[in-house]
Motif scaffolding. Structure first.
Motif, PDB file in Angstrom:
ATOM      1  N   ILE A  79       0.836  -1.201   0.000  1.00 48.13           N
ATOM      2  CA  ILE A  79       0.000   0.000   0.000  1.00 48.13           C
ATOM      3  C   ILE A  79       0.873   1.253   0.000  1.00 48.13           C
ATOM      4  N   ILE A  80       1.969   1.231   0.750  1.00 46.80           N
ATOM      5  CA  ILE A  80       2.893   2.366   0.757  1.00 46.80           C
ATOM      6  C   ILE A  80       3.520   2.560  -0.632  1.00 46.80           C
ATOM      7  N   THR A  81       3.886   1.460  -1.291  1.00 47.30           N
ATOM      8  CA  THR A  81       4.468   1.555  -2.638  1.00 47.30           C
ATOM      9  C   THR A  81       3.481   2.160  -3.618  1.00 47.30           C
ATOM     10  N   GLU A  82       2.231   1.696  -3.572  1.00 48.44           N
ATOM     11  CA  GLU A  82       1.195   2.247  -4.466  1.00 48.44           C
ATOM     12  C   GLU A  82       0.975   3.725  -4.185  1.00 48.44           C
ATOM     13  N   ALA A  83       0.944   4.098  -2.910  1.00 50.49           N
ATOM     14  CA  ALA A  83       0.744   5.498  -2.560  1.00 50.49           C
ATOM     15  C   ALA A  83       1.913   6.355  -3.053  1.00 50.49           C
ATOM     16  N   THR A  84       3.126   5.824  -2.965  1.00 51.18           N
ATOM     17  CA  THR A  84       4.295   6.567  -3.438  1.00 51.18           C
ATOM     18  C   THR A  84       4.229   6.788  -4.940  1.00 51.18           C
ATOM     19  N   LEU A  85       3.892   5.747  -5.688  1.00 54.32           N
ATOM     20  CA  LEU A  85       3.798   5.880  -7.139  1.00 54.32           C
ATOM     21  C   LEU A  85       2.673   6.834  -7.532  1.00 54.32           C
ATOM     22  N   SER A  86       1.541   6.748  -6.848  1.00 60.46           N
ATOM     23  CA  SER A  86       0.433   7.654  -7.157  1.00 60.46           C
ATOM     24  C   SER A  86       0.793   9.089  -6.798  1.00 60.46           C
ATOM     25  N   PHE A  87       1.536   9.266  -5.701  1.00 59.42           N
ATOM     26  CA  PHE A  87       1.969  10.618  -5.331  1.00 59.42           C
ATOM     27  C   PHE A  87       2.888  11.208  -6.395  1.00 59.42           C
TER      28      PHE A  87
END
Length: 547
Positions: free
Chosen positions: A476-484
């Motif tokens: 979830i942190i990885t997805e949030a980083t990419l979306s950010f």
């Protein structure tokens, strides 16, 4: 016969057997124990009592699953993590269902905005007006300017003699062979409707230079008022002056009243003026001077129907609205769905690939094990984050549909995350395959497929559950980083990462806290909950933990 005297009959044995609970139906154990105490039973004072299998006083033996659950719920942090995850799941999935707004529903509001309405240039150069059907190119214009500077009355070009007539300091006319050709003046004629004929423009410029208030062309009389408007009877057909007024947007019609008001305001040094439009509404215009271009900009304050951007929290929108005028609370709910679903699907894909390859590698060993482990080493050497960033940029360039983009994102993250799971499964199976139960499965003729997936893999499930639970938070942190970074989930879909991406400057971050703080709190609670649950499961599955 004497030997038979020591043999007891079943009746004697039944009389000597201690009374048990089931011997007297309908009586409780406590009741019979009390009767035996009163009757002076033979078990009085004894240290050992016999109980039936369904007696409550027997020691309870828990199943492995119940024992794990008991250990898990004894861990307060694990229980707290479970509560946190339940709250976030309810918030994301049920909250989105009961929300009165849609994920991409936009809200609008009326606001007053300053828009550039027109640009004004005060002319200080000679401009040329050419007679209808005639040509007066740049070479002739340069020759005329030279003659004006030298105050000559004529000039020659290609054996053609051009006569120059001076009507004033800044007004000249040119004829060739007695026919009018062009005029040069710093005053500009602007038509109010249809383009004015050359004769009318010439007559207006001549009258203005001679300070006359009227002139006549082809028997028709025109007037020039104090504001410089040219009137044909009572109709304004144009204007004369040294100000060029051009609309800021194509299609906007500039009226003569507006031009006159602008000139008057500039001449009087006023910074604003009020003018009524065609509907009778008063509009306020502000005049701004631009020193770098020596022009004036006319700003109009208009009532505009726009997105309700960055609206503060209210009863209608508990967490305000974002930069696109969407309800922030609803976006958080749908963003939680996307983040959680992506996390679970990525972990499921990684787990599926890792279990199959790790199980095959650990069971067969040999060259198969070496081959799969070398593949694992290769995947460990791949820089996953730069690779995902490159693929995200490629999808941006290809303008991939946002929904298809999410599918590609899940496949890429899942395909890159299996090596650690494969290595864990392989290590567990290497130790399990040498135990006695595997020898029994081989002796029974059970197929290799069933040995791996029915007997070995289930024994690795506890470790897999712990690892997958811990991996959910990092995914979830990885997805949030990419979306950010703008490389993950795209608009109009919401995720906690691209919600925080709206905070693209310091002003938004400091003035609109309700945009990024709630999304950050949701990420914190979810990832912390998965970590607490993962730690609790790890401790619960550990057989060395104290009961």
């Amino acid at each position: 016969m004497s030997n038979n005297k020591n043999i007891k009959s079943p009746v004697d044995l039944a009389q000597e057997r201690p009374m048990r609970v089931q011997d007297v139906p309908g009586k409780t154990a406590a009741h019979h124990a009390e009767n035996r105490m009163e009757d002076g039973g033979s078990n009085k004072g004894s240290q050992h009592q016999e109980f039936s299998l369904n007696d409550d006083r027997r020691v309870k033996v828990l199943s492995p699953g119940a024992l794990v659950a008991k250990r898990f719920f004894r861990n307060r942090l694990a229980v707290l993590g479970m509560i946190m995850l339940i709250v976030m799941f309810v918030f994301s999935f049920i909250g989105g269902m009961i929300s009165p707004y849609g994920e991409d529903e936009q809200f609008y509001t009326y606001t007053y905005m300053d828009k550039e309405y027109a640009g004004v240039v005060q002319n200080d150069e000679v401009r040329f007006t050419v007679a209808d059907g005639k040509e007066f190119g740049t070479l002739l214009q340069a020759k005329l300017k030279l003659a004006m500077t030298k105050k000559e009355t004529s000039f020659t070009e290609k054996n053609v003699k051009y006569e120059v007539t001076t009507h004033g300091d800044d007004f000249y006319s040119v004829t060739a062979d007695g026919e009018p050709l062009a005029v040069a003046s710093k005053d500009i004629i602007t038509s109010a409707g249809e383009e004015l004929p050359y004769e009318v423009k010439y007559g207006a410029l001549t009258a203005n230079a001679e300070e006359k208030d009227s002139f006549e062309v082809d028997g028709k009389k025109y007037k020039i008022d104090e504001e410089g408007s040219i009137l044909d009877g009572d109709t304004i057909v144009g204007s004369i002056g040294r100000f060029i007024v051009q609309p800021a947007q194509a299609g906007t019609k500039i009226s003569n009243e507006f031009k006159e008001a602008v000139q008057e305001a500039i001449n009087n040094g006023a910074e604003e003026f009020v003018l009524k439009d065609e509907e009778g509404n008063e509009n306020t215009y502000t005049i701004t001077y631009k020193a770098d271009s020596d022009t004036y900009s006319v700003i109009q304050e208009t009532k505009t129907y726009v997105y309700d951007r960055y609206a503060n929290p209210s009863k209608a929108h508990w967490l305000g609205t974002d930069t696109n005028g969407m309800d922030m609370l609803t976006r958080l709910m749908y963003g939680g769905r996307v983040s959680l679903v992506i996390g679970f699907i990525v972990v499921f894909l990684s787990c599926s690939i890792g279990v199959v390859l790790g199980g095959v590698s650990g069971y067969f060993g040999g060259w198969i094990d070496n081959l799969i482990m070398r593949i694992v080493d290769i995947f460990y050497c791949i820089p996953s984050m730069p690779l995902v960033i490159i693929l995200g940029a490629a999808m941006d360039a290809m303008r991939v549909d946002p929904q298809i983009r999410m599918l590609y994102l899940m496949l890429i993250l899942g395909f890159l995350g299996w090596p650690s799971i494969a290595r864990l499964v392989r290590g567990q199976i290497l130790s399990l395959r040498e135990q006695e139960f595997m020898t029994a499965t081989e002796a029974c003729g059970i197929s290799i497929h069933r040995r791996i997936f029915k007997h070995l893999i289930p024994n690795v499930i506890p470790q897999l559950i712990v690892m997958c639970t811990m991996s959910l938070g990092s995914t979830i942190i990885t997805e949030a980083t990419l979306s950010f970074l703008g490389l993950g989930v795209k608009f109009p879909f919401a995720s906690w990462g691209n919600i925080i991406n709206d905070v693209n400057n310091a002003y938004v971050m400091t003035h609109y806290w309700f945009i990024w703080i709630p999304a950050g709190i949701c990420l914190l609670i979810t990832v912390l909950g998965f970590n607490f649950v993962g730690d609790g499961l790890r401790d619960a599955f550990d057989p060395k933990m104290k009961r």
